[in-house]
Design a protein around this motif. Structure first.
Motif, PDB file in Angstrom:
ATOM      1  N   LYS A 161      84.708  -7.294  33.128  1.00 60.22           N
ATOM      2  CA  LYS A 161      83.281  -7.403  32.868  1.00 60.22           C
ATOM      3  C   LYS A 161      82.675  -6.060  33.256  1.00 60.22           C
ATOM      4  O   LYS A 161      83.301  -5.283  33.977  1.00 60.22           O
ATOM      5  CB  LYS A 161      82.682  -8.529  33.717  1.00 60.22           C
ATOM      6  N   PRO A 162      81.471  -5.754  32.771  1.00 62.37           N
ATOM      7  CA  PRO A 162      80.837  -4.493  33.172  1.00 62.37           C
ATOM      8  C   PRO A 162      80.806  -4.367  34.697  1.00 62.37           C
ATOM      9  O   PRO A 162      80.442  -5.305  35.400  1.00 62.37           O
ATOM     10  CB  PRO A 162      79.425  -4.607  32.599  1.00 62.37           C
ATOM     11  N   GLY A 163      81.258  -3.235  35.190  1.00 65.18           N
ATOM     12  CA  GLY A 163      81.278  -2.986  36.625  1.00 65.18           C
ATOM     13  C   GLY A 163      82.583  -3.351  37.313  1.00 65.18           C
ATOM     14  O   GLY A 163      82.799  -2.975  38.460  1.00 65.18           O
ATOM     15  N   ASP A 164      83.456  -4.073  36.625  1.00 68.14           N
ATOM     16  CA  ASP A 164      84.750  -4.415  37.223  1.00 68.14           C
ATOM     17  C   ASP A 164      85.647  -3.179  37.251  1.00 68.14           C
ATOM     18  O   ASP A 164      85.698  -2.428  36.280  1.00 68.14           O
ATOM     19  CB  ASP A 164      85.491  -5.482  36.400  1.00 68.14           C
ATOM     20  N   PRO A 165      86.385  -2.963  38.337  1.00 68.56           N
ATOM     21  CA  PRO A 165      87.386  -1.897  38.318  1.00 68.56           C
ATOM     22  C   PRO A 165      88.540  -2.300  37.390  1.00 68.56           C
ATOM     23  O   PRO A 165      88.743  -3.488  37.114  1.00 68.56           O
ATOM     24  CB  PRO A 165      87.847  -1.804  39.771  1.00 68.56           C
ATOM     25  N   ASN A 166      89.282  -1.318  36.885  1.00 69.49           N
ATOM     26  CA  ASN A 166      90.392  -1.586  35.963  1.00 69.49           C
ATOM     27  C   ASN A 166      91.388  -2.583  36.533  1.00 69.49           C
ATOM     28  O   ASN A 166      91.974  -3.357  35.801  1.00 69.49           O
ATOM     29  CB  ASN A 166      91.124  -0.300  35.603  1.00 69.49           C
ATOM     30  N   CYS A 167      91.584  -2.541  37.831  1.00 69.39           N
ATOM     31  CA  CYS A 167      92.606  -3.384  38.461  1.00 69.39           C
ATOM     32  C   CYS A 167      92.227  -4.842  38.579  1.00 69.39           C
ATOM     33  O   CYS A 167      93.074  -5.695  38.747  1.00 69.39           O
ATOM     34  CB  CYS A 167      92.926  -2.872  39.860  1.00 69.39           C
ATOM     35  N   CYS A 168      90.933  -5.121  38.531  1.00 65.06           N
ATOM     36  CA  CYS A 168      90.501  -6.434  39.007  1.00 65.06           C
ATOM     37  C   CYS A 168      89.496  -7.100  38.071  1.00 65.06           C
ATOM     38  O   CYS A 168      88.306  -7.201  38.392  1.00 65.06           O
ATOM     39  CB  CYS A 168      89.883  -6.277  40.392  1.00 65.06           C
ATOM     40  N   PRO A 169      89.957  -7.597  36.918  1.00 66.50           N
ATOM     41  CA  PRO A 169      89.019  -8.241  35.992  1.00 66.50           C
ATOM     42  C   PRO A 169      88.519  -9.573  36.528  1.00 66.50           C
ATOM     43  O   PRO A 169      89.264 -10.306  37.166  1.00 66.50           O
ATOM     44  CB  PRO A 169      89.870  -8.443  34.731  1.00 66.50           C
ATOM     45  N   THR A 170      87.242  -9.869  36.272  1.00 66.60           N
ATOM     46  CA  THR A 170      86.672 -11.131  36.726  1.00 66.60           C
ATOM     47  C   THR A 170      86.187 -12.000  35.568  1.00 66.60           C
ATOM     48  O   THR A 170      85.813 -13.141  35.786  1.00 66.60           O
ATOM     49  CB  THR A 170      85.502 -10.894  37.698  1.00 66.60           C
ATOM     50  N   GLY A 171      86.185 -11.464  34.353  1.00 65.12           N
ATOM     51  CA  GLY A 171      85.744 -12.232  33.186  1.00 65.12           C
ATOM     52  C   GLY A 171      86.885 -13.031  32.578  1.00 65.12           C
ATOM     53  O   GLY A 171      88.049 -12.877  32.956  1.00 65.12           O
ATOM     54  N   LYS A 172      86.564 -13.882  31.629  1.00 62.43           N
ATOM     55  CA  LYS A 172      87.564 -14.681  30.913  1.00 62.43           C
ATOM     56  C   LYS A 172      87.283 -14.578  29.422  1.00 62.43           C
ATOM     57  O   LYS A 172      86.140 -14.510  28.993  1.00 62.43           O
ATOM     58  CB  LYS A 172      87.496 -16.139  31.332  1.00 62.43           C
ATOM     59  N   LYS A 173      88.374 -14.578  28.623  1.00 61.16           N
ATOM     60  CA  LYS A 173      88.237 -14.541  27.184  1.00 61.16           C
ATOM     61  C   LYS A 173      89.405 -15.285  26.560  1.00 61.16           C
ATOM     62  O   LYS A 173      90.486 -15.333  27.142  1.00 61.16           O
ATOM     63  CB  LYS A 173      88.217 -13.095  26.675  1.00 61.16           C
ATOM     64  N   THR A 174      89.173 -15.871  25.391  1.00 58.05           N
ATOM     65  CA  THR A 174      90.252 -16.531  24.662  1.00 58.05           C
ATOM     66  C   THR A 174      90.329 -15.963  23.252  1.00 58.05           C
ATOM     67  O   THR A 174      89.322 -15.521  22.690  1.00 58.05           O
ATOM     68  CB  THR A 174      90.062 -18.060  24.567  1.00 58.05           C
ATOM     69  N   TRP A 175      91.551 -15.933  22.729  1.00 61.01           N
ATOM     70  CA  TRP A 175      91.811 -15.537  21.351  1.00 61.01           C
ATOM     71  C   TRP A 175      92.585 -16.662  20.694  1.00 61.01           C
ATOM     72  O   TRP A 175      93.454 -17.267  21.331  1.00 61.01           O
ATOM     73  CB  TRP A 175      92.650 -14.258  21.292  1.00 61.01           C
ATOM     74  N   LYS A 176      92.318 -16.919  19.415  1.00 58.18           N
ATOM     75  CA  LYS A 176      93.024 -17.973  18.685  1.00 58.18           C
ATOM     76  C   LYS A 176      93.807 -17.358  17.531  1.00 58.18           C
ATOM     77  O   LYS A 176      93.291 -16.466  16.843  1.00 58.18           O
ATOM     78  CB  LYS A 176      92.035 -19.014  18.146  1.00 58.18           C
ATOM     79  N   PHE A 177      95.037 -17.864  17.321  1.00 60.91           N
ATOM     80  CA  PHE A 177      95.891 -17.383  16.258  1.00 60.91           C
ATOM     81  C   PHE A 177      96.476 -18.566  15.505  1.00 60.91           C
ATOM     82  O   PHE A 177      96.933 -19.520  16.127  1.00 60.91           O
ATOM     83  CB  PHE A 177      97.048 -16.551  16.823  1.00 60.91           C
ATOM     84  N   THR A 178      96.470 -18.472  14.194  1.00 62.46           N
ATOM     85  CA  THR A 178      97.080 -19.524  13.387  1.00 62.46           C
ATOM     86  C   THR A 178      98.574 -19.287  13.313  1.00 62.46           C
ATOM     87  O   THR A 178      99.028 -18.157  13.042  1.00 62.46           O
ATOM     88  CB  THR A 178      96.491 -19.514  11.962  1.00 62.46           C
ATOM     89  N   LEU A 179      99.354 -20.321  13.586  1.00 68.21           N
ATOM     90  CA  LEU A 179     100.809 -20.220  13.477  1.00 68.21           C
ATOM     91  C   LEU A 179     101.198 -20.319  12.003  1.00 68.21           C
ATOM     92  O   LEU A 179     100.555 -21.047  11.246  1.00 68.21           O
ATOM     93  CB  LEU A 179     101.484 -21.341  14.282  1.00 68.21           C
ATOM     94  N   PRO A 180     102.223 -19.594  11.575  1.00 71.64           N
ATOM     95  CA  PRO A 180     102.608 -19.611  10.160  1.00 71.64           C
ATOM     96  C   PRO A 180     103.143 -20.969   9.730  1.00 71.64           C
ATOM     97  O   PRO A 180     103.589 -21.767  10.489  1.00 71.64           O
ATOM     98  CB  PRO A 180     103.697 -18.565  10.056  1.00 71.64           C
TER      99      PRO A 180
END
Length: 144
Positions: free
Chosen positions: A125-144
């Motif tokens: 997240k903005p302000g987080d150091p490279n080593c220590c992320p505090t945010g969460k995100k998801t990505w979705k992928f369709t399987l073939p």
């Protein structure tokens, strides 16, 4: 006495780590080997931070997730490969899952919903150091 305490603590940490990995749905064996070969071939010279493999409930598909640092720093990127189980029991590479905004951060889990794989990661997240992320995100992928 202190050595015994340290050994007991190390054993406890190892036990927790193994239990957590099993509970997350990670798969060892042919799918893990396929993911490691794929990453080594496509990302030559890049050291892996962690390789995890998650299988769908039928074992037909596996998603290999490799967290890595491209330049040896603390920031992590993530490569995601989709594999299909062959009749021989080995896994074949099908595709690399690449969202338009890239995958970055430290992977936490992969779940399967129908023919979709969902990758969850800790991200900066903005302000987080490279080593220590505090945010969460998801990505979705369709399987073939």
């Amino acid at each position: 006495m202190q050595i015994l305490r340290l050994l007991a603590l190390a054993l406890l940490m190892l036990t927790f780590s193994l239990t957590a990995s099993h509970a997350a749905g990670e798969t060892a064996g042919p799918a893990q080997q396929a993911a490691e070969r794929w990453f080594a071939k496509t990302h030559r010279g890049v050291d892996t931070h962690r390789v995890q493999v998650f299988s769908d409930k039928n074992g037909q598909y596996a998603v290999g997730v490799v967290d890595y640092s491209p330049q040896g720093g603390h920031a992590l990127l993530c490569a995601v490969g989709v594999f299909r189980k062959e009749s021989t029991g080995s896994y074949a590479f099908v595709k690399e899952a690449k969202p338009s905004d890239g995958i970055y951060g430290e992977t936490e889990n992969v779940t399967f919903k129908g023919n979709t794989a969902v990758v969850s990661a800790k991200v900066r997240k903005p302000g987080d150091p490279n080593c220590c992320p505090t945010g969460k995100k998801t990505w979705k992928f369709t399987l073939p």
